[in-house]
Scaffold this active site. Structure first.
Site, short mmCIF file in Angstrom:
data_model
loop_
_atom_site.label_atom_id
_atom_site.label_comp_id
_atom_site.label_asym_id
_atom_site.label_seq_id
_atom_site.Cartn_x
_atom_site.Cartn_y
_atom_site.Cartn_z
N HIS A 3 0.82 -1.21 0.00
CA HIS A 3 0.00 0.00 0.00
C HIS A 3 0.86 1.26 0.00
O HIS A 3 2.05 1.23 0.33
CB HIS A 3 -0.91 0.01 1.23
CG HIS A 3 -0.15 -0.01 2.52
ND1 HIS A 3 0.42 1.11 3.08
CD2 HIS A 3 0.17 -1.04 3.36
CE1 HIS A 3 1.03 0.80 4.21
NE2 HIS A 3 0.91 -0.51 4.40
N GLU A 83 -2.59 -7.10 7.38
CA GLU A 83 -1.34 -6.92 8.11
C GLU A 83 -1.27 -7.88 9.30
O GLU A 83 -2.31 -8.37 9.77
CB GLU A 83 -1.25 -5.46 8.59
CG GLU A 83 -0.04 -5.12 9.44
CD GLU A 83 1.27 -5.26 8.68
OE1 GLU A 83 1.69 -6.41 8.45
OE2 GLU A 83 1.88 -4.23 8.35
#
Length: 207
Positions: A3, A83
């Protein structure tokens, strides 16, 4: 692809007041994602792609800003690509303690008290890859994964059967940085290696 720059990348205390999954991109990160869109478009080419994206705000926002909707045959929010879970809102003092313990113990096996170990992430990444392989016949040949630094390293660890020692010697890709994995029927090739912050203790390499 990792990201774009998020609030957590520039302000670690953001994790103490905002849930990890809700951390937004910074203004610089939004601009970064827009700039990266052309490169991703060139990589995908003319064939439609299947996109799997971590459902965190910073990953879904990155995908939106790439502006490649016309190239996506399907977009799948995939929780297994999230994550590493550090728990809920983090205490700033304990956050530093856990980081130090994790560094000393090893990023793969150290389990955060209210979250996951790297090994836990490795298990869910393995399940994702197995499911992807099972659907290969009816699936686009090009797959774009938008995820997080440690998760991306573990995806590659699984694909290339890297040792735990090698995994722990590799640095995360930078924000908006990507790697290309190309299959030729006999195996997979990585377009370029990850940066290593130390030699792998077992002497293994990425090649």
């Amino acid at each position: 692809m990792r990201h774009a720059e998020s609030l957590g990348n520039v302000d670690e205390l953001a994790y103490t007041r905002i849930p990890d999954h809700a951390l937004p991109l910074t203004d610089a990160g939004r601009a970064q994602a827009v700039r990266t869109g052309a490169g991703i478009r060139d990589l995908i080419g003319d064939e439609p792609a299947a996109v799997y994206v971590s459902p965190y705000l910073r990953t879904t926002e990155t995908l939106r800003l790439l502006a490649i909707d016309d190239l996506c045959e399907r977009v799948v929010p995939e929780p297994r690509l999230r994550e590493q879970d550090w728990g809920n809102l983090q205490d700033p003092d304990d956050q530093e303690v856990q980081k130090q313990r994790r560094h000393e113990f090893g990023h793969f096996f150290y389990r955060l008290p209210f979250g996951e170990s790297g090994a836990d992430v490795d298990d869910r990444v393995a399940a994702f890859l197995s499911e992807l392989e099972a659907h290969a016949v009816s699936h686009p040949r090009t797959v774009l994964v938008i995820s997080h630094g440690l998760t991306i390293r573990l995806l590659c660890r699984r694909v290339f059967a890297w040792s735990v020692d090698l995994f722990e010697s590799l640095s995360n890709p930078d924000t908006c940085e990507f790697r290309t994995l190309t299959g030729d029927g006999d195996g997979w090739k990585l377009d370029r290696p990850f940066v290593q912050w130390r030699e792998s203790p077992d002497g293994s390499g990425q090649g």
